[in-house]
Design an enzyme around this catalytic site. Structure first.
Site, PDB file in Angstrom:
ATOM      1  N   GLY A 168       0.793  -1.231   0.000  1.00 27.95           N
ATOM      2  CA  GLY A 168       0.000   0.000   0.000  1.00 27.95           C
ATOM      3  C   GLY A 168       0.818   1.270   0.000  1.00 27.95           C
ATOM      4  O   GLY A 168       0.277   2.351   0.208  1.00 27.95           O
ATOM      5  N   SER A 226       4.765   1.308  -4.360  1.00 30.60           N
ATOM      6  CA  SER A 226       6.106   1.028  -4.910  1.00 30.60           C
ATOM      7  C   SER A 226       6.094   0.927  -6.435  1.00 30.60           C
ATOM      8  O   SER A 226       6.932   1.536  -7.103  1.00 30.60           O
ATOM      9  CB  SER A 226       6.690  -0.244  -4.298  1.00 30.60           C
ATOM     10  OG  SER A 226       5.922  -1.360  -4.676  1.00 30.60           O
ATOM     11  N   ASP A 234      -3.246   6.560  -6.984  1.00 29.58           N
ATOM     12  CA  ASP A 234      -1.834   6.304  -6.696  1.00 29.58           C
ATOM     13  C   ASP A 234      -0.920   7.070  -7.651  1.00 29.58           C
ATOM     14  O   ASP A 234       0.006   7.769  -7.216  1.00 29.58           O
ATOM     15  CB  ASP A 234      -1.527   4.796  -6.806  1.00 29.58           C
ATOM     16  CG  ASP A 234      -2.034   4.013  -5.611  1.00 29.58           C
ATOM     17  OD1 ASP A 234      -2.817   4.566  -4.824  1.00 29.58           O
ATOM     18  OD2 ASP A 234      -1.643   2.836  -5.470  1.00 29.58           O
TER      19      ASP A 234
END
Ligand code: PMV
Length: 312
Positions: free
Chosen positions: A103, A106, A150
């Site tokens: 989470g 990466s 993200d």
């Protein structure tokens, strides 16, 4: 040589509901980063790219990788975006301090670092919006149906308020606050949790829509608290968000232990962060209590703790 990097990230409020059109908030975690380094190399065919990523024991030429390998995909997408001009043989070396599948973003950070290093090295740096769009394409491999939060937070490297399909809003805050991140040590691929939620939503739409709506409202309230400096209200909102994440089935016994531990040690609120079913939890902590909370989390089984200050 050209070097570029991108930070890790954490979702503060609104994970999962954001996939269903509700707002969410994410912040960069600059204490961990992915770095891409490009060097020209000699004695090989023009335009060839050698890729090294020691952490995943990858040492191959681009053409040896499956085109759907995330690294091959982001390199091809970047070359396509800049019009694939002629370029000398290159070496791309990727390193990262961001834990995988937990989470912290990466995969996204690696994508953004590669886009930045490659496009800059070839003399055509891409604007942030384009970088984010390219990383989003790779997110689809990692996530299946990503919301886009993200790639947005990692690209803009600022706290963002995000609604799928809209430009992210950079959250301006005059009052910084501290987060402690605790890692359960259990990797949790995002697709597993996202698919589990989708299946449950299909079986019981009213229950899940109500939960997503409530989570979205918490994210909206948190946005106002951050912008107006009412930081003391974030902890209770995190606890409410966690209860709803429990209800939609993405918590785990290990996450629960760390969340309870953080609150007992003085955090004003805590929740899982990201896809759940493992990975990381976060706690909002008064600066005076950070040592106590971090120590308690490690004693309770966190394999890693990180401390980050959220500011704009
Ligand atoms: O990458 P993670 O584990 O932080 O999860 C992303 C957040 C989700 O809402 C679960 C998925 C998404 O695409 O927004």
């Amino acid at each position: 040589m050209t070097t570029a990097s991108a930070p890790g990230k954490i979702i503060l409020f609104g994970e999962h509901a954001v996939v269903y059109g509700r707002p969410a908030i994410a912040v960069p975690v600059r204490e961990v980063i992915a770095t891409a380094e490009i060097t020209d190399i000699n004695q090989t065919t023009h335009g060839q790219i050698h890729i090294e990523a020691p952490e995943i024991k990858l040492d191959k030429w681009l053409h040896e990788l499956d085109p759907d390998h995330p690294l091959a995909k982001i390199v091809h997408l970047t070359l396509h975006a800049i019009g694939s001009p002629k370029f000398p043989p290159l070496r791309l070396r990727i390193t990262s301090t961001i834990p995988v599948s937990s989470g912290l973003g990466s995969g996204t950070a690696v994508s953004i670092a590669v886009v930045r290093a490659l496009s800059t090295h070839l003399g055509q740096p891409l604007p942030l919006q384009r970088q984010s769009a390219l990383a989003f394409e790779v997110e689809k491999i990692h996530h299946g149906t990503p919301s886009g939060i993200d790639n947005s937070v990692v690209t803009y490297d600022q706290p963002i308020y995000f609604v799928q399909g809209e430009e992210p809003e950079i959250l301006q805050s005059e009052t910084p606050f501290t987060l402690i991140i605790g890692d359960t040590g259990q990797t949790s691929p995002t697709t597993v949790a996202v698919n589990q939620v989708r299946q449950a939503w299909q079986e019981n739409p009213p229950k899940y829509e109500a939960a997503f709506e409530a989570i979205g409202q918490i994210a909206s309230q948190a946005r106002r608290c951050i912008m107006e400096g009412r930081i003391h209200e974030l902890g209770p909102l995190m606890n409410q968000n966690q209860t709803l994440l429990e209800d939609i089935g993405v918590s785990s016994p290990e996450l629960r232990v760390l969340i309870e531990t953080a609150c007992t040690a003085g955090a004003s609120g805590a929740k899982l962060s990201g896809a759940g079913l493992g990975g990381n939890m976060i706690a909002v902590v008064d600066p005076d209590d950070t040592d106590r909370v971090e120590i308690a989390l490690r004693e309770a089984g966190a394999v890693r703790t990180l401390r980050t200050e959220v500011s704009t």
